[in-house]
Design an enzyme around this catalytic site. Structure first.
Site, short mmCIF file in Angstrom:
data_model
loop_
_atom_site.label_atom_id
_atom_site.label_comp_id
_atom_site.label_asym_id
_atom_site.label_seq_id
_atom_site.Cartn_x
_atom_site.Cartn_y
_atom_site.Cartn_z
N SER A 168 0.92 -1.36 0.41
CA SER A 168 0.01 -0.13 -0.02
C SER A 168 0.88 1.16 0.03
CB SER A 168 -1.23 0.16 0.96
OG SER A 168 -1.50 1.17 1.16
N TYR A 206 -2.09 -0.47 10.60
CA TYR A 206 -1.57 -1.18 9.50
C TYR A 206 -0.64 -0.34 8.01
CZ TYR A 206 -3.75 -1.61 4.38
OH TYR A 206 -4.37 -2.71 3.11
N LYS A 210 2.48 -2.51 6.51
CA LYS A 210 3.20 -2.26 5.14
C LYS A 210 4.39 -2.16 4.47
CE LYS A 210 -1.18 -3.70 3.13
NZ LYS A 210 -1.54 -5.69 2.89
#
Length: 344
Positions: A168, A206, A210
Protein backbone atom coordinates in the site's frame (compact mmCIF):
# COMPACT_ATOMS: atom_id res chain seq x y z
CA UNK A 1 10.59 9.19 -1.42
CA UNK A 2 7.80 10.98 0.41
CA UNK A 3 4.07 10.56 -0.12
CA UNK A 4 2.29 13.40 -1.88
CA UNK A 5 -1.45 14.00 -1.76
CA UNK A 6 -1.36 15.62 -5.19
CA UNK A 7 0.48 12.67 -6.73
CA UNK A 8 -2.07 10.37 -5.12
CA UNK A 9 -4.97 12.46 -6.45
CA UNK A 10 -3.49 12.54 -9.96
CA UNK A 11 -2.90 8.80 -10.00
CA UNK A 12 -6.41 8.00 -8.81
CA UNK A 13 -7.91 10.23 -11.47
CA UNK A 14 -5.77 8.84 -14.29
CA UNK A 15 -7.30 6.42 -16.75
CA UNK A 16 -6.03 2.95 -15.97
CA UNK A 17 -4.69 0.61 -18.66
CA UNK A 18 -6.45 -2.66 -19.49
CA UNK A 19 -5.36 -5.81 -17.73
CA UNK A 20 -2.14 -7.42 -18.94
CA UNK A 21 -2.56 -10.92 -20.36
CA UNK A 22 -0.27 -13.82 -21.21
CA UNK A 23 -0.77 -17.52 -21.89
CA UNK A 24 -0.60 -19.40 -18.58
CA UNK A 25 -1.17 -22.85 -20.07
CA UNK A 26 0.39 -25.50 -17.84
CA UNK A 27 1.26 -23.03 -15.08
CA UNK A 28 -0.07 -22.90 -11.52
CA UNK A 29 -1.33 -19.74 -9.84
CA UNK A 30 -2.07 -19.48 -6.11
CA UNK A 31 -4.13 -16.51 -4.96
CA UNK A 32 -4.25 -15.88 -1.20
CA UNK A 33 -7.38 -14.03 -0.09
CA UNK A 34 -9.27 -14.99 -3.22
CA UNK A 35 -12.93 -15.10 -2.25
CA UNK A 36 -13.73 -11.39 -2.63
CA UNK A 37 -12.48 -7.98 -3.68
CA UNK A 38 -9.07 -7.64 -5.28
CA UNK A 39 -8.25 -11.31 -4.84
CA UNK A 40 -11.38 -12.55 -6.58
CA UNK A 41 -11.09 -10.06 -9.44
CA UNK A 42 -7.43 -10.97 -9.98
CA UNK A 43 -8.41 -14.64 -9.93
CA UNK A 44 -10.92 -13.95 -12.71
CA UNK A 45 -8.20 -12.34 -14.80
CA UNK A 46 -5.84 -15.26 -14.24
CA UNK A 47 -8.65 -17.71 -15.11
CA UNK A 48 -9.03 -16.02 -18.49
CA UNK A 49 -5.40 -16.92 -19.30
CA UNK A 50 -5.99 -20.69 -19.12
CA UNK A 51 -3.70 -21.68 -16.21
CA UNK A 52 -3.11 -25.38 -15.66
CA UNK A 53 -4.22 -24.88 -12.06
CA UNK A 54 -5.71 -21.94 -10.23
CA UNK A 55 -5.85 -22.33 -6.45
CA UNK A 56 -8.13 -19.98 -4.55
CA UNK A 57 -6.76 -19.87 -1.01
CA UNK A 58 -9.44 -18.66 1.39
CA UNK A 59 -10.00 -18.56 5.13
CA UNK A 60 -13.70 -19.40 5.03
CA UNK A 61 -14.90 -22.60 3.33
CA UNK A 62 -18.43 -21.48 2.54
CA UNK A 63 -17.28 -18.17 1.08
CA UNK A 64 -14.55 -19.97 -0.83
CA UNK A 65 -17.03 -22.41 -2.38
CA UNK A 66 -19.26 -19.51 -3.37
CA UNK A 67 -16.26 -17.84 -5.01
CA UNK A 68 -15.49 -21.02 -6.98
CA UNK A 69 -19.04 -21.16 -8.35
CA UNK A 70 -19.05 -17.47 -9.17
CA UNK A 71 -15.66 -17.72 -10.90
CA UNK A 72 -16.89 -20.59 -13.06
CA UNK A 73 -20.11 -18.79 -13.91
CA UNK A 74 -18.37 -15.54 -14.86
CA UNK A 75 -15.33 -16.93 -16.70
CA UNK A 76 -16.19 -20.46 -17.78
CA UNK A 77 -12.98 -21.69 -16.13
CA UNK A 78 -13.74 -24.97 -14.37
CA UNK A 79 -10.36 -26.06 -13.02
CA UNK A 80 -10.14 -23.71 -10.04
CA UNK A 81 -9.55 -25.34 -6.64
CA UNK A 82 -10.39 -24.18 -3.12
CA UNK A 83 -7.68 -24.58 -0.49
CA UNK A 84 -8.16 -23.26 3.03
CA UNK A 85 -5.61 -21.13 4.85
CA UNK A 86 -5.96 -18.72 7.76
CA UNK A 87 -3.05 -16.30 8.13
CA UNK A 88 -4.10 -15.61 11.71
CA UNK A 89 -3.03 -19.16 12.54
CA UNK A 90 0.56 -20.37 12.01
CA UNK A 91 -0.63 -23.99 12.10
CA UNK A 92 -3.02 -23.31 9.21
CA UNK A 93 -0.16 -21.83 7.19
CA UNK A 94 1.95 -24.92 7.93
CA UNK A 95 -0.92 -27.19 6.86
CA UNK A 96 -1.25 -25.30 3.58
CA UNK A 97 2.47 -25.60 2.90
CA UNK A 98 2.44 -29.29 3.87
CA UNK A 99 -0.42 -29.95 1.46
CA UNK A 100 1.39 -28.12 -1.29
CA UNK A 101 4.53 -30.14 -0.66
CA UNK A 102 2.49 -33.36 -0.92
CA UNK A 103 0.28 -32.70 -3.93
CA UNK A 104 0.54 -29.14 -5.15
CA UNK A 105 2.98 -29.81 -7.96
CA UNK A 106 4.58 -26.81 -9.63
CA UNK A 107 4.05 -23.23 -8.46
CA UNK A 108 4.59 -20.38 -10.89
CA UNK A 109 2.74 -17.45 -9.35
CA UNK A 110 1.98 -16.79 -5.68
CA UNK A 111 -0.06 -13.66 -4.97
CA UNK A 112 -0.42 -12.85 -1.27
CA UNK A 113 -3.40 -10.56 -0.96
CA UNK A 114 -4.89 -11.32 2.47
CA UNK A 115 -4.70 -8.50 5.02
CA UNK A 116 -6.60 -6.96 7.91
CA UNK A 117 -6.87 -3.40 9.13
CA UNK A 118 -8.02 -2.76 12.66
CA UNK A 119 -7.89 -0.01 15.24
CA UNK A 120 -8.56 -2.45 18.05
CA UNK A 121 -5.88 -4.47 19.78
CA UNK A 122 -6.45 -8.23 19.73
CA UNK A 123 -4.21 -11.25 19.62
CA UNK A 124 -4.30 -14.45 17.60
CA UNK A 125 -4.16 -17.95 19.08
CA UNK A 126 -0.39 -17.65 18.51
CA UNK A 127 -0.31 -14.64 20.85
CA UNK A 128 0.63 -12.06 18.24
CA UNK A 129 -1.22 -8.84 17.55
CA UNK A 130 -3.63 -9.87 14.80
CA UNK A 131 -2.78 -7.45 11.99
CA UNK A 132 0.96 -7.88 12.59
CA UNK A 133 0.61 -11.65 12.20
CA UNK A 134 -1.71 -11.63 9.19
CA UNK A 135 -0.13 -8.77 7.24
CA UNK A 136 3.51 -9.55 7.97
CA UNK A 137 4.49 -12.65 9.95
CA UNK A 138 2.25 -15.21 8.26
CA UNK A 139 2.60 -13.59 4.86
CA UNK A 140 6.37 -13.97 5.13
CA UNK A 141 6.00 -17.47 6.63
CA UNK A 142 3.98 -18.72 3.67
CA UNK A 143 6.34 -17.18 1.12
CA UNK A 144 9.35 -18.82 2.76
CA UNK A 145 7.71 -22.24 3.08
CA UNK A 146 6.69 -22.23 -0.59
CA UNK A 147 10.03 -20.87 -1.85
CA UNK A 148 11.63 -24.33 -2.36
CA UNK A 149 8.68 -25.41 -4.51
CA UNK A 150 9.03 -22.29 -6.64
CA UNK A 151 12.76 -22.81 -7.07
CA UNK A 152 12.12 -26.44 -8.05
CA UNK A 153 9.50 -25.26 -10.54
CA UNK A 154 12.01 -22.87 -12.07
CA UNK A 155 14.61 -25.61 -12.43
CA UNK A 156 12.27 -28.25 -13.86
CA UNK A 157 10.29 -26.02 -16.22
CA UNK A 158 12.84 -23.34 -17.19
CA UNK A 159 10.60 -20.56 -15.96
CA UNK A 160 10.82 -17.66 -13.51
CA UNK A 161 8.17 -17.94 -10.77
CA UNK A 162 7.01 -14.83 -8.96
CA UNK A 163 5.94 -13.98 -5.44
CA UNK A 164 3.72 -10.89 -5.38
CA UNK A 165 2.77 -9.35 -2.04
CA UNK A 166 0.05 -6.72 -2.03
CA UNK A 167 1.30 -3.55 -0.35
CA UNK A 168 0.00 0.00 0.00
CA UNK A 169 1.06 3.59 -0.55
CA UNK A 170 0.26 4.02 3.13
CA UNK A 171 3.69 2.58 3.89
CA UNK A 172 4.98 6.08 3.06
CA UNK A 173 3.13 7.38 6.12
CA UNK A 174 4.64 4.86 8.54
CA UNK A 175 7.24 6.11 10.97
CA UNK A 176 9.61 4.44 13.40
CA UNK A 177 10.34 6.20 16.68
CA UNK A 178 13.92 6.42 17.91
CA UNK A 179 13.37 3.65 20.49
CA UNK A 180 11.98 1.38 17.75
CA UNK A 181 14.90 2.15 15.46
CA UNK A 182 17.21 0.70 18.09
CA UNK A 183 14.96 -2.04 19.45
CA UNK A 184 16.55 -5.49 18.96
CA UNK A 185 13.12 -7.06 19.45
CA UNK A 186 11.11 -4.79 17.16
CA UNK A 187 8.39 -7.27 16.22
CA UNK A 188 7.88 -8.45 19.78
CA UNK A 189 7.57 -4.86 20.94
CA UNK A 190 5.11 -3.97 18.17
CA UNK A 191 2.93 -6.89 19.24
CA UNK A 192 2.92 -6.17 22.95
CA UNK A 193 -0.15 -4.86 24.71
CA UNK A 194 2.03 -2.33 26.54
CA UNK A 195 3.19 -0.76 23.28
CA UNK A 196 -0.23 -0.93 21.61
CA UNK A 197 -2.21 0.67 24.45
CA UNK A 198 -1.98 4.04 22.70
CA UNK A 199 -4.85 4.56 20.25
CA UNK A 200 -2.45 6.29 17.86
CA UNK A 201 -0.31 3.15 17.63
CA UNK A 202 -3.27 1.10 16.44
CA UNK A 203 -4.49 3.82 14.09
CA UNK A 204 -1.07 3.71 12.41
CA UNK A 205 -0.74 -0.08 12.55
CA UNK A 206 -1.89 -0.89 9.01
CA UNK A 207 0.60 1.54 7.48
CA UNK A 208 3.38 0.12 9.64
CA UNK A 209 2.61 -3.47 8.61
CA UNK A 210 2.85 -2.37 5.00
CA UNK A 211 6.27 -0.85 5.71
CA UNK A 212 7.25 -4.22 7.19
CA UNK A 213 6.15 -5.84 3.91
CA UNK A 214 8.57 -3.53 2.08
CA UNK A 215 11.30 -4.54 4.52
CA UNK A 216 10.57 -8.23 3.97
CA UNK A 217 10.51 -8.05 0.18
CA UNK A 218 13.75 -6.09 0.07
CA UNK A 219 15.44 -8.30 2.68
CA UNK A 220 14.43 -11.57 1.01
CA UNK A 221 15.47 -10.30 -2.40
CA UNK A 222 18.85 -9.18 -1.03
CA UNK A 223 19.45 -12.70 0.29
CA UNK A 224 18.29 -14.57 -2.79
CA UNK A 225 21.36 -15.21 -4.95
CA UNK A 226 21.05 -13.32 -8.23
CA UNK A 227 21.15 -16.65 -10.04
CA UNK A 228 17.95 -17.82 -8.30
CA UNK A 229 15.16 -17.68 -10.91
CA UNK A 230 12.45 -16.43 -8.54
CA UNK A 231 11.25 -12.83 -8.50
CA UNK A 232 9.60 -11.29 -5.43
CA UNK A 233 7.98 -7.87 -5.44
CA UNK A 234 5.42 -5.73 -3.64
CA UNK A 235 2.59 -4.00 -5.47
CA UNK A 236 0.24 -1.16 -4.58
CA UNK A 237 -3.25 -1.65 -6.07
CA UNK A 238 -4.18 1.96 -5.39
CA UNK A 239 -7.09 3.29 -3.38
CA UNK A 240 -10.03 0.95 -4.02
CA UNK A 241 -13.47 0.25 -2.65
CA UNK A 242 -12.67 -2.16 0.17
CA UNK A 243 -13.98 -3.68 3.38
CA UNK A 244 -10.57 -3.04 4.94
CA UNK A 245 -11.78 0.33 6.21
CA UNK A 246 -15.00 -0.97 7.76
CA UNK A 247 -13.90 -0.05 11.29
CA UNK A 248 -13.77 3.66 10.50
CA UNK A 249 -16.32 5.71 12.42
CA UNK A 250 -17.48 9.30 12.78
CA UNK A 251 -15.92 12.09 10.71
CA UNK A 252 -13.13 9.77 9.51
CA UNK A 253 -15.66 7.33 8.06
CA UNK A 254 -17.59 10.20 6.45
CA UNK A 255 -14.41 11.58 4.87
CA UNK A 256 -13.47 8.13 3.59
CA UNK A 257 -16.97 7.64 2.12
CA UNK A 258 -16.70 10.94 0.26
CA UNK A 259 -13.16 10.16 -0.94
CA UNK A 260 -14.30 6.77 -2.20
CA UNK A 261 -17.05 8.38 -4.23
CA UNK A 262 -14.59 10.80 -5.81
CA UNK A 263 -11.43 8.73 -6.24
CA UNK A 264 -11.68 5.02 -5.45
CA UNK A 265 -11.05 2.37 -8.08
CA UNK A 266 -13.38 -0.57 -8.37
CA UNK A 267 -12.01 -3.89 -7.13
CA UNK A 268 -11.57 -5.00 -10.75
CA UNK A 269 -9.46 -1.97 -11.64
CA UNK A 270 -7.46 -2.39 -8.43
CA UNK A 271 -6.76 -6.02 -9.29
CA UNK A 272 -5.02 -5.16 -12.56
CA UNK A 273 -1.73 -4.06 -10.94
CA UNK A 274 -1.59 -7.39 -9.05
CA UNK A 275 -1.80 -9.24 -12.34
CA UNK A 276 0.74 -6.88 -13.92
CA UNK A 277 3.25 -7.53 -11.12
CA UNK A 278 2.78 -11.28 -11.61
CA UNK A 279 3.13 -11.55 -15.40
CA UNK A 280 4.55 -8.39 -17.00
CA UNK A 281 8.10 -8.13 -18.38
CA UNK A 282 8.13 -11.75 -19.51
CA UNK A 283 11.33 -11.11 -21.47
CA UNK A 284 13.12 -9.48 -18.54
CA UNK A 285 11.40 -10.28 -15.21
CA UNK A 286 14.50 -9.23 -13.25
CA UNK A 287 13.52 -5.57 -13.64
CA UNK A 288 10.84 -6.25 -11.00
CA UNK A 289 13.10 -8.19 -8.64
CA UNK A 290 12.77 -6.90 -5.08
CA UNK A 291 10.90 -3.81 -6.20
CA UNK A 292 7.90 -1.83 -5.02
CA UNK A 293 5.46 -1.36 -7.89
CA UNK A 294 3.02 1.51 -8.17
CA UNK A 295 1.09 2.76 -11.17
CA UNK A 296 2.49 -0.05 -13.35
CA UNK A 297 6.09 0.90 -12.80
CA UNK A 298 8.88 0.50 -10.27
CA UNK A 299 8.78 3.27 -7.69
CA UNK A 300 11.14 4.29 -4.93
CA UNK A 301 10.01 3.19 -1.49
CA UNK A 302 9.59 5.30 1.63
CA UNK A 303 12.56 7.32 2.84
CA UNK A 304 12.29 5.39 6.12
CA UNK A 305 13.34 2.24 4.27
CA UNK A 306 16.24 3.93 2.46
CA UNK A 307 18.08 5.64 5.31
CA UNK A 308 21.02 3.82 6.93
CA UNK A 309 18.95 3.52 10.12
CA UNK A 310 16.05 2.08 8.14
CA UNK A 311 18.28 -0.47 6.43
CA UNK A 312 19.58 -1.53 9.84
CA UNK A 313 16.00 -1.97 11.08
CA UNK A 314 15.21 -3.98 7.95
CA UNK A 315 18.09 -6.35 8.66
CA UNK A 316 17.32 -6.64 12.37
CA UNK A 317 13.64 -7.25 11.71
CA UNK A 318 14.61 -9.94 9.18
CA UNK A 319 16.79 -11.68 11.75
CA UNK A 320 14.03 -11.49 14.33
CA UNK A 321 11.44 -12.71 11.82
CA UNK A 322 13.55 -15.76 10.97
CA UNK A 323 14.02 -16.57 14.66
CA UNK A 324 10.27 -16.31 15.28
CA UNK A 325 9.30 -18.42 12.28
CA UNK A 326 12.03 -20.98 12.90
CA UNK A 327 10.58 -21.57 16.34
CA UNK A 328 7.21 -22.18 14.68
CA UNK A 329 8.62 -24.46 11.98
CA UNK A 330 12.27 -25.63 11.84
CA UNK A 331 11.98 -25.86 8.05
CA UNK A 332 12.45 -22.10 7.95
CA UNK A 333 15.99 -22.50 9.28
CA UNK A 334 16.70 -25.14 6.63
CA UNK A 335 15.24 -23.01 3.83
CA UNK A 336 17.30 -19.98 4.84
CA UNK A 337 20.43 -22.10 5.09
CA UNK A 338 19.92 -23.90 1.80
CA UNK A 339 18.53 -21.22 -0.49
CA UNK A 340 19.52 -17.83 0.90
CA UNK A 341 22.79 -16.03 1.37
CA UNK A 342 23.78 -14.74 4.81
CA UNK A 343 26.44 -12.32 3.51
CA UNK A 344 24.46 -9.09 3.71
Amino acid sequence: MKWSYWAFFAQQRKRQPPVTKVDLTGKTVVMIGANAGLGFEASKHFASMNPGRLILACRNESKGKAALEKLKAETGYSKAELWLVDLADFFSVKQFADRYERDGGRLDILVENAAVATFNYSTTKDNWESSLQVNHLSTAFLALLLLPTMIKTAQEHSTVPRIVIVDSELHYMATLSKPLLKDPHLLKTLSSVEYCKSSKVMRDRYALTKLLVVFFVRALNARLPSSTPVVINAVNPGYCYSELRRELTGPTAAFDWLTEKMLAYSSEVGSRPLVWAAISHQDDPDVLRGEYINDYKVQEVSDVALTPAGVQVQNRSWDELIRILSDVDPRVTDIVGQYLSCSI
